[in-house]
Design a protein around this motif. Sequence first.
Motif, PDB file in Angstrom:
ATOM      1  N   ASP A  27      20.909   4.260  67.669  1.00  0.00           N
ATOM      2  CA  ASP A  27      20.776   3.450  66.465  1.00  0.00           C
ATOM      3  C   ASP A  27      21.649   4.072  65.371  1.00  0.00           C
ATOM      4  O   ASP A  27      21.433   5.212  64.958  1.00  0.00           O
ATOM      5  N   SER A  28      22.641   3.339  64.890  1.00  0.00           N
ATOM      6  CA  SER A  28      23.560   3.848  63.879  1.00  0.00           C
ATOM      7  C   SER A  28      22.847   4.210  62.586  1.00  0.00           C
ATOM      8  O   SER A  28      23.279   5.112  61.854  1.00  0.00           O
ATOM      9  N   PHE A  29      21.752   3.514  62.307  1.00  0.00           N
ATOM     10  CA  PHE A  29      20.985   3.795  61.095  1.00  0.00           C
ATOM     11  C   PHE A  29      20.388   5.197  61.162  1.00  0.00           C
ATOM     12  O   PHE A  29      20.466   5.966  60.197  1.00  0.00           O
ATOM     13  N   LEU A  30      19.816   5.564  62.302  1.00  0.00           N
ATOM     14  CA  LEU A  30      19.240   6.895  62.456  1.00  0.00           C
ATOM     15  C   LEU A  30      20.322   7.961  62.506  1.00  0.00           C
ATOM     16  O   LEU A  30      20.144   9.070  61.990  1.00  0.00           O
ATOM     17  N   PHE A  31      21.453   7.621  63.123  1.00  0.00           N
ATOM     18  CA  PHE A  31      22.523   8.611  63.205  1.00  0.00           C
ATOM     19  C   PHE A  31      23.066   8.965  61.821  1.00  0.00           C
ATOM     20  O   PHE A  31      23.447  10.109  61.572  1.00  0.00           O
ATOM     21  N   TYR A  32      23.076   8.005  60.928  1.00  0.00           N
ATOM     22  CA  TYR A  32      23.544   8.283  59.569  1.00  0.00           C
ATOM     23  C   TYR A  32      22.729   9.415  58.948  1.00  0.00           C
ATOM     24  O   TYR A  32      23.287  10.368  58.388  1.00  0.00           O
ATOM     25  N   TYR A  33      21.422   9.320  59.054  1.00  0.00           N
ATOM     26  CA  TYR A  33      20.572  10.346  58.444  1.00  0.00           C
ATOM     27  C   TYR A  33      20.609  11.654  59.226  1.00  0.00           C
ATOM     28  O   TYR A  33      20.327  12.722  58.666  1.00  0.00           O
ATOM     29  N   ALA A  34      20.949  11.584  60.519  1.00  0.00           N
ATOM     30  CA  ALA A  34      21.128  12.819  61.283  1.00  0.00           C
ATOM     31  C   ALA A  34      22.426  13.517  60.888  1.00  0.00           C
ATOM     32  O   ALA A  34      22.499  14.751  60.880  1.00  0.00           O
ATOM     33  N   ALA A  35      23.453  12.748  60.558  1.00  0.00           N
ATOM     34  CA  ALA A  35      24.744  13.323  60.176  1.00  0.00           C
ATOM     35  C   ALA A  35      24.793  13.720  58.705  1.00  0.00           C
ATOM     36  O   ALA A  35      25.615  14.570  58.325  1.00  0.00           O
ATOM     37  N   LEU A  36      23.955  13.133  57.880  1.00  0.00           N
ATOM     38  CA  LEU A  36      23.997  13.397  56.436  1.00  0.00           C
ATOM     39  C   LEU A  36      23.853  14.878  56.092  1.00  0.00           C
ATOM     40  O   LEU A  36      24.615  15.379  55.242  1.00  0.00           O
ATOM     41  N   PRO A  37      22.917  15.638  56.710  1.00  0.00           N
ATOM     42  CA  PRO A  37      22.824  17.069  56.361  1.00  0.00           C
ATOM     43  C   PRO A  37      24.104  17.846  56.660  1.00  0.00           C
ATOM     44  O   PRO A  37      24.447  18.784  55.929  1.00  0.00           O
ATOM     45  N   VAL A  38      24.821  17.478  57.720  1.00  0.00           N
ATOM     46  CA  VAL A  38      26.075  18.162  58.047  1.00  0.00           C
ATOM     47  C   VAL A  38      27.102  17.936  56.934  1.00  0.00           C
ATOM     48  O   VAL A  38      27.771  18.871  56.476  1.00  0.00           O
ATOM     49  N   ILE A  39      27.227  16.692  56.494  1.00  0.00           N
ATOM     50  CA  ILE A  39      28.190  16.373  55.428  1.00  0.00           C
ATOM     51  C   ILE A  39      27.789  17.056  54.124  1.00  0.00           C
ATOM     52  O   ILE A  39      28.634  17.616  53.407  1.00  0.00           O
TER      53      ILE A  39
END
Length: 345
Positions: free
Chosen positions: A161-173
């Motif tokens: 789910d791209s929506f969940l991946f966004y929040y998974a990637a947000l801490p890295v950014i």
Amino acid sequence: MTLTVLRALGRRPAWVRYGLLLVGLVLAAALPWTLYPPVATDILCWGLFAVAVDLLLGFTGLLSFGHAAFWGTAAYTTGLIALHSGLPFYVAVLGGAAAAGVLAVPIGLLSVRRTGIYFAMVTLAFAQTIYYVANQWRDVTGGENGLQGIPRTLPGIDLSDSFLFYYAALPVILAGLYAAWRVVHSPFGRVIVAIRDNPARVRALGYPVSRYQLVAFVISATLSGLAGGVFAVNQGFVALDALYWTTSGQVVVMTVLGGIGTLWGSLVGAALVVRLEDWLSTAGFEEVGLVTGAIFIVVVLVFRRGLWGTATHWLRSGRRETSEQAPPVQDAPAGRAAEVAPEPR
């Protein structure tokens, strides 16, 4: 009313910084609710990439036309780790960032010996060499077909789910953005800014200018690789375009649009370009570069400091004018309150 706001900003700069940070975090958290989640993630990735370039261009004074080498190398490395190891995508992204940092060392050692347009051309030459190697090394990179089917692996969470991946990637950014901010506001950051302004004087003070430039170059490349790794996982594939010189040119355009030497402006420029390209491509307009190029020309001619840079310059100018116009407070006699001139309307 305007003068009151400007006076408040002048008295409470820390409040302004924390307020901007809070607004930025709120916007980042709300972004996938207002945009298509993969596009929102692309904005984050390009934003960090532009911040990394601004760290080198705006604060060190070195214009690189070869940062696509680090963005693309990290993307390919991340994709290969994710495809062949099954490790969580966080590990794959960190591996890609590490590969970009290692690659930056020899390139930086040879590049920082030059300045100005010569530095830009040397970095461009290295980037094009890596592009050629990736194109020929088909067994590893896939050549013109690229790497496809890069998984989003994270134990316990379905990141399809791209929506969940966004929040998974947000801490890295966010970690990458914090690292860039920390570098700029450290003693090291003060030195590289001084090198940008007057390298001869800094060298006379005993600082190894080339060594500081090399470290800044490697840090910028590593952050670019961090963004490139997340971008690869978000897209699910890596194409040769990630290493091509146009990618370097595009991120420089984003940095200039937002404002060189601002960090925040890089995020604004990246969001503007990515959102505009997505909107134009969705509308079926094929000449996207024509529109973005026209906007770039207008911004350079009208807003010479970029969008964010011009806004902050106007704000600071207003604060200076306010402080100059404000009458001094006279010492009042004992028992009487000091009289202060009313605020002009």
